[in-house]
Write a protein that holds these residues in place. Structure first.
Motif, PDB file in Angstrom:
ATOM      1  N   VAL A  38       0.828  -1.205   0.000  1.00 29.41           N
ATOM      2  CA  VAL A  38       0.000   0.000   0.000  1.00 29.41           C
ATOM      3  C   VAL A  38       0.863   1.256   0.000  1.00 29.41           C
ATOM      4  CG1 VAL A  38      -1.701   1.316   1.323  1.00 29.41           C
ATOM      5  CG2 VAL A  38      -1.939  -1.170   1.110  1.00 29.41           C
ATOM      6  N   GLN A  39       1.902   1.272   0.825  1.00 30.29           N
ATOM      7  CA  GLN A  39       2.762   2.455   0.928  1.00 30.29           C
ATOM      8  C   GLN A  39       3.510   2.743  -0.360  1.00 30.29           C
ATOM      9  OE1 GLN A  39       5.284   1.793   4.335  1.00 30.29           O
ATOM     10  NE2 GLN A  39       3.580   1.886   5.785  1.00 30.29           N
ATOM     11  N   GLN A  40       3.863   1.686  -1.105  1.00 25.00           N
ATOM     12  CA  GLN A  40       4.623   1.900  -2.344  1.00 25.00           C
ATOM     13  C   GLN A  40       3.731   2.082  -3.569  1.00 25.00           C
ATOM     14  OE1 GLN A  40       8.280  -0.008  -3.100  1.00 25.00           O
ATOM     15  NE2 GLN A  40       8.736  -0.481  -0.964  1.00 25.00           N
ATOM     16  N   GLY A  41       2.431   2.188  -3.352  1.00 20.48           N
ATOM     17  CA  GLY A  41       1.536   2.505  -4.459  1.00 20.48           C
ATOM     18  C   GLY A  41       1.052   1.308  -5.244  1.00 20.48           C
ATOM     19  N   GLY A  42       1.047   0.144  -4.612  1.00 21.98           N
ATOM     20  CA  GLY A  42       0.543  -1.057  -5.275  1.00 21.98           C
ATOM     21  C   GLY A  42      -0.940  -1.244  -5.049  1.00 21.98           C
ATOM     22  N   MET A  43      -1.396  -2.467  -5.194  1.00 25.66           N
ATOM     23  CA  MET A  43      -2.810  -2.805  -5.067  1.00 25.66           C
ATOM     24  C   MET A  43      -3.345  -2.481  -3.666  1.00 25.66           C
ATOM     25  SD  MET A  43      -2.637  -6.977  -4.667  1.00 25.66           S
ATOM     26  CE  MET A  43      -4.349  -7.173  -4.146  1.00 25.66           C
ATOM     27  N   ASP A  44      -4.646  -2.497  -3.540  1.00 24.38           N
ATOM     28  CA  ASP A  44      -5.303  -2.215  -2.265  1.00 24.38           C
ATOM     29  C   ASP A  44      -5.284  -3.488  -1.418  1.00 24.38           C
ATOM     30  OD1 ASP A  44      -6.728  -1.039  -0.242  1.00 24.38           O
ATOM     31  OD2 ASP A  44      -8.677  -1.293  -1.215  1.00 24.38           O
ATOM     32  N   ALA A  45      -4.096  -3.847  -0.940  1.00 22.49           N
ATOM     33  CA  ALA A  45      -3.899  -5.105  -0.237  1.00 22.49           C
ATOM     34  C   ALA A  45      -4.580  -5.105   1.122  1.00 22.49           C
ATOM     35  CB  ALA A  45      -2.406  -5.368  -0.066  1.00 22.49           C
ATOM     36  N   GLY A  46      -5.101  -6.287   1.509  1.00 24.97           N
ATOM     37  CA  GLY A  46      -5.767  -6.405   2.792  1.00 24.97           C
ATOM     38  C   GLY A  46      -5.254  -7.554   3.632  1.00 24.97           C
ATOM     39  N   LYS A  47      -5.144  -8.748   3.025  1.00 26.44           N
ATOM     40  CA  LYS A  47      -4.724  -9.926   3.779  1.00 26.44           C
ATOM     41  C   LYS A  47      -3.865 -10.838   2.915  1.00 26.44           C
ATOM     42  CE  LYS A  47      -8.248 -10.187   7.374  1.00 26.44           C
ATOM     43  NZ  LYS A  47      -8.779  -8.847   7.167  1.00 26.44           N
ATOM     44  N   VAL A  48      -3.209 -11.816   3.590  1.00 24.69           N
ATOM     45  CA  VAL A  48      -2.271 -12.720   2.928  1.00 24.69           C
ATOM     46  C   VAL A  48      -2.560 -14.156   3.356  1.00 24.69           C
ATOM     47  CG1 VAL A  48       0.164 -13.327   2.604  1.00 24.69           C
ATOM     48  CG2 VAL A  48      -0.479 -10.936   2.934  1.00 24.69           C
ATOM     49  N   PHE A  49      -2.429 -15.079   2.408  1.00 24.77           N
ATOM     50  CA  PHE A  49      -2.421 -16.517   2.721  1.00 24.77           C
ATOM     51  C   PHE A  49      -1.085 -17.074   2.268  1.00 24.77           C
ATOM     52  CE2 PHE A  49      -2.840 -20.990   1.789  1.00 24.77           C
ATOM     53  CZ  PHE A  49      -3.567 -21.473   2.868  1.00 24.77           C
ATOM     54  N   PHE A  50      -0.412 -17.842   3.124  1.00 20.11           N
ATOM     55  CA  PHE A  50       0.900 -18.379   2.798  1.00 20.11           C
ATOM     56  C   PHE A  50       0.816 -19.817   2.290  1.00 20.11           C
ATOM     57  CE2 PHE A  50       2.114 -15.081   5.946  1.00 20.11           C
ATOM     58  CZ  PHE A  50       2.866 -14.302   5.069  1.00 20.11           C
ATOM     59  N   ALA A  51       1.592 -20.094   1.239  1.00 19.99           N
ATOM     60  CA  ALA A  51       1.699 -21.423   0.654  1.00 19.99           C
ATOM     61  C   ALA A  51       3.181 -21.784   0.594  1.00 19.99           C
ATOM     62  CB  ALA A  51       1.068 -21.442  -0.736  1.00 19.99           C
ATOM     63  N   ASN A  52       3.526 -22.774  -0.242  1.00 17.23           N
ATOM     64  CA  ASN A  52       4.912 -23.257  -0.296  1.00 17.23           C
ATOM     65  C   ASN A  52       5.589 -23.038  -1.637  1.00 17.23           C
ATOM     66  OD1 ASN A  52       4.804 -24.758   2.381  1.00 17.23           O
ATOM     67  ND2 ASN A  52       3.104 -25.685   1.273  1.00 17.23           N
ATOM     68  N   SER A  53       4.864 -22.556  -2.640  1.00 17.61           N
ATOM     69  CA  SER A  53       5.428 -22.391  -3.981  1.00 17.61           C
ATOM     70  C   SER A  53       4.526 -21.474  -4.788  1.00 17.61           C
ATOM     71  CB  SER A  53       5.544 -23.748  -4.685  1.00 17.61           C
ATOM     72  OG  SER A  53       4.244 -24.263  -4.964  1.00 17.61           O
ATOM     73  N   GLY A  54       5.019 -21.083  -5.960  1.00 19.09           N
ATOM     74  CA  GLY A  54       4.207 -20.271  -6.846  1.00 19.09           C
ATOM     75  C   GLY A  54       3.001 -21.021  -7.375  1.00 19.09           C
ATOM     76  N   THR A  55       3.203 -22.281  -7.737  1.00 18.02           N
ATOM     77  CA  THR A  55       2.084 -23.091  -8.222  1.00 18.02           C
ATOM     78  C   THR A  55       0.991 -23.191  -7.167  1.00 18.02           C
ATOM     79  OG1 THR A  55       3.465 -24.395  -9.711  1.00 18.02           O
ATOM     80  CG2 THR A  55       1.423 -25.398  -8.992  1.00 18.02           C
ATOM     81  N   GLU A  56       1.375 -23.433  -5.920  1.00 21.34           N
ATOM     82  CA  GLU A  56       0.380 -23.523  -4.850  1.00 21.34           C
ATOM     83  C   GLU A  56      -0.339 -22.191  -4.655  1.00 21.34           C
ATOM     84  OE1 GLU A  56       1.352 -25.226  -1.080  1.00 21.34           O
ATOM     85  OE2 GLU A  56       2.646 -26.734  -1.985  1.00 21.34           O
ATOM     86  N   ALA A  57       0.396 -21.095  -4.767  1.00 20.74           N
ATOM     87  CA  ALA A  57      -0.234 -19.783  -4.641  1.00 20.74           C
ATOM     88  C   ALA A  57      -1.278 -19.588  -5.735  1.00 20.74           C
ATOM     89  CB  ALA A  57       0.820 -18.684  -4.698  1.00 20.74           C
ATOM     90  N   ASN A  58      -0.943 -19.983  -6.963  1.00 18.23           N
ATOM     91  CA  ASN A  58      -1.899 -19.858  -8.057  1.00 18.23           C
ATOM     92  C   ASN A  58      -3.093 -20.780  -7.876  1.00 18.23           C
ATOM     93  OD1 ASN A  58      -0.650 -17.797  -9.464  1.00 18.23           O
ATOM     94  ND2 ASN A  58       0.559 -19.164 -10.745  1.00 18.23           N
ATOM     95  N   GLU A  59      -2.858 -21.988  -7.383  1.00 14.51           N
ATOM     96  CA  GLU A  59      -3.975 -22.904  -7.119  1.00 14.51           C
ATOM     97  C   GLU A  59      -4.942 -22.279  -6.117  1.00 14.51           C
ATOM     98  OE1 GLU A  59      -4.999 -25.769  -8.297  1.00 14.51           O
ATOM     99  OE2 GLU A  59      -3.320 -26.319  -9.584  1.00 14.51           O
ATOM    100  N   GLY A  60      -4.403 -21.686  -5.060  1.00 16.17           N
ATOM    101  CA  GLY A  60      -5.260 -21.041  -4.076  1.00 16.17           C
ATOM    102  C   GLY A  60      -6.035 -19.876  -4.669  1.00 16.17           C
ATOM    103  N   ALA A  61      -5.352 -19.076  -5.483  1.00 15.55           N
ATOM    104  CA  ALA A  61      -6.015 -17.927  -6.107  1.00 15.55           C
ATOM    105  C   ALA A  61      -7.153 -18.372  -7.021  1.00 15.55           C
ATOM    106  CB  ALA A  61      -4.994 -17.109  -6.898  1.00 15.55           C
ATOM    107  N   LEU A  62      -6.926 -19.451  -7.773  1.00 15.59           N
ATOM    108  CA  LEU A  62      -7.978 -19.966  -8.657  1.00 15.59           C
ATOM    109  C   LEU A  62      -9.157 -20.498  -7.844  1.00 15.59           C
ATOM    110  CD1 LEU A  62      -5.716 -21.804 -11.263  1.00 15.59           C
ATOM    111  CD2 LEU A  62      -6.921 -19.632 -11.581  1.00 15.59           C
TER     112      LEU A  62
END
Length: 461
Positions: free
Chosen positions: A146-170
């Motif tokens: 938020v401070q650096q002018g990115g998206m309107d971020a609110g919360k985070v979920f942690f995974a173990n890899s990029g593929t897992e992050a994308n699976e969660g997002a989908l």
């Protein structure tokens, strides 16, 4: 200069009587010999120069390891900064950074210290309980974004890899669609040509590449593919049945293709009009790689996503991935909707917090841009010097691609045998993705080695 033996060998092919008649041929042969001698003399790290012990070890390990990679018979043992060393103790300048992972280089002392101290305290305790590092890292990701002018971020979920992050997002996209339209019709996900989102079944369904997809068909239903940077195609495919759109603001594996602003603005607009979530995959282009914390900061505020996925450099090689989302997305994900055994563990998040504290510093990002400019200028100069085989140079910061008119795979070996590690991408492209700590002097060293490899490639055509 040619040796007397070389000149004698050339002259012996031509009689003195016909010397005048064949002078042109001799001159050509001598010139070719000069070029060959010059090229060969620059090979300092031949792939064939590998200790027998290393070959024996590789052969033994291959008996037990499922190999899905085409790898040379080299084994790396240690590294420091932007350099990595093989079992021959040969030093290579690493312009691949573990495929954009080692943002702070190899054997970083602060990373090693954090790893040691955290491992002596607590490595894992499961997500059935809180740990002090995961929450602190989530807070840092949200506030810095938020401070650096990115998206309107609110919360985070942690995974173990990029593929897992994308699976969660989908999954979150599908959950969103089912809440908006309980009939189940709103389940379509739109991805793009040349995209790469991972190898698991959901991420693979969004990765349009027949080479990757065909052996594992049928894939997850409900995915459709639009042409990258094609505004009309986005308007055609995103509709009321779309629950999510997933896109890389700058494609990595596909060939370092940046989106254009009009295209991303259209994607955002269509998602808003049809109440679909916009997912940015910044696994390769995010976390400082382009000289900004997030690649989407290069685009107008009207292009901001609802979800952002990250992984590669977040813990400098310790496996971790994360899904950054707005509060409106977080509000629809309830207890039991998603989970992970290892994700968010104290070890990975502790290291990631240390890494992020450094990557997010304005002076660090400024250095990425300045050294990236040196790399970009050097690649542009190579383009100018070899216009017949180099088509285009693309990218920002230290995420650069140089596209060739022919398959540049041989350049990877040619560069490696000069002590430089590079990797290819789609669209006949060589990727330049070094550690973000690369100095301008190291950048120039790598450019010189790369140009030599390109010269050899040009001569071989």
């Amino acid at each position: 200069m040619l040796s007397a033996r070389t000149v004698k060998a050339v002259l012996s092919t031509t009689s003195r009587a016909s010397l005048s008649k064949n002078a042109g041929r001799i001159t050509s042969t001598v010139a070719m010999t000069k070029r060959s001698a010059s090229t060969n003399s620059e090979i300092t790290h031949p792939d064939s120069d590998v200790p027998k012990e290393t070959i024996d070890t590789i052969e033994r390990y291959n008996k037990y390891t499922l190999n899905t990679y085409a790898r040379p018979d080299l084994m790396f043992t240690h590294g420091k900064g932007c350099y990595i060393y093989d079992t021959n103790n040969r030093k290579y300048l690493d312009f691949s950074a573990g495929i954009a992972v080692n943002a702070l280089g190899h054997a970083d002392e602060e990373v090693a210290k954090t790893l040691y101290e955290q491992a002596m305290k607590l490595v894992h305790c499961s997500n059935l309980y809180h740990n002090e590092n995961a929450g602190a890292l989530a807070e840092k990701l949200v506030t810095e974004t938020v401070q650096q002018g990115g998206m309107d971020a609110g919360k985070v979920f942690f995974a173990n890899s990029g593929t897992e992050a994308n699976e969660g997002a989908l999954k979150f996209g599908r959950k969103w669609g089912n809440l908006v339209e309980p009939s189940g019709k709103k389940h379509k996900i739109v991805s793009f040509t040349n995209a790469f989102h991972g190898r698991s079944m959901g991420a693979l369904s969004a990765t349009y590449n027949p080479k990757y997809q065909k052996p594992f068909a049928p894939l997850i239903p409900g995915f459709e593919v639009a042409e990258y940077n094609n505004v009309d195609d986005v308007k055609r495919l995103v509709d009321d049945n779309t629950c999510a759109v997933i896109i890389e603001p700058i494609q990595g594996e596909g060939g370092v293709h940046p989106a254009n602003a009009e295209f991303l603005e259209t994607v955002r607009k269509e998602c808003t009009e049809h109440n679909a979530l916009l997912i940015y995959d910044e696994i390769q282009c995010g976390l400082g790689r382009t000289g900004k914390l997030w690649a989407h900061q290069y685009f107008p505020d009207s292009c901001r996503p609802d979800i952002l996925t990250m992984a590669k450099p977040l813990a400098n090689g310790i496996p971790i991935g994360a899904i950054l989302m707005t509060d409106k997305v977080a509000d629809v994900v309830k207890i039991g909707d998603h989970g992970t055994t290892f994700g968010g563990n104290p070890l990975a998040t502790g290291v990631a917090l240390s890494v992020l504290n450094r990557l997010a510093k304005p002076e660090f990002l400024k250095q990425v841009l300045s050294t990236g400019d040196v790399l970009k200028k050097g690649l542009d100069d190579i383009h100018t010097a070899y216009p017949k085989i180099v088509k285009e140079v693309r990218g920002n910061g230290m995420m650069l691609g140089i596209e060739f008119t022919k398959d540049p795979t041989p350049i990877v070996k040619m560069a490696r045998e000069r002590g430089l590690l590079v990797i290819t991408a789609g669209s006949n492209t060589v990727r330049i993705i070094p550690s973000l700590t690369l100095t301008e002097a190291e950048a120039q060293e790598g450019l010189n080695l790369f140009k030599s490899a390109v010269h050899q490639f040009s001569e071989s055509q």
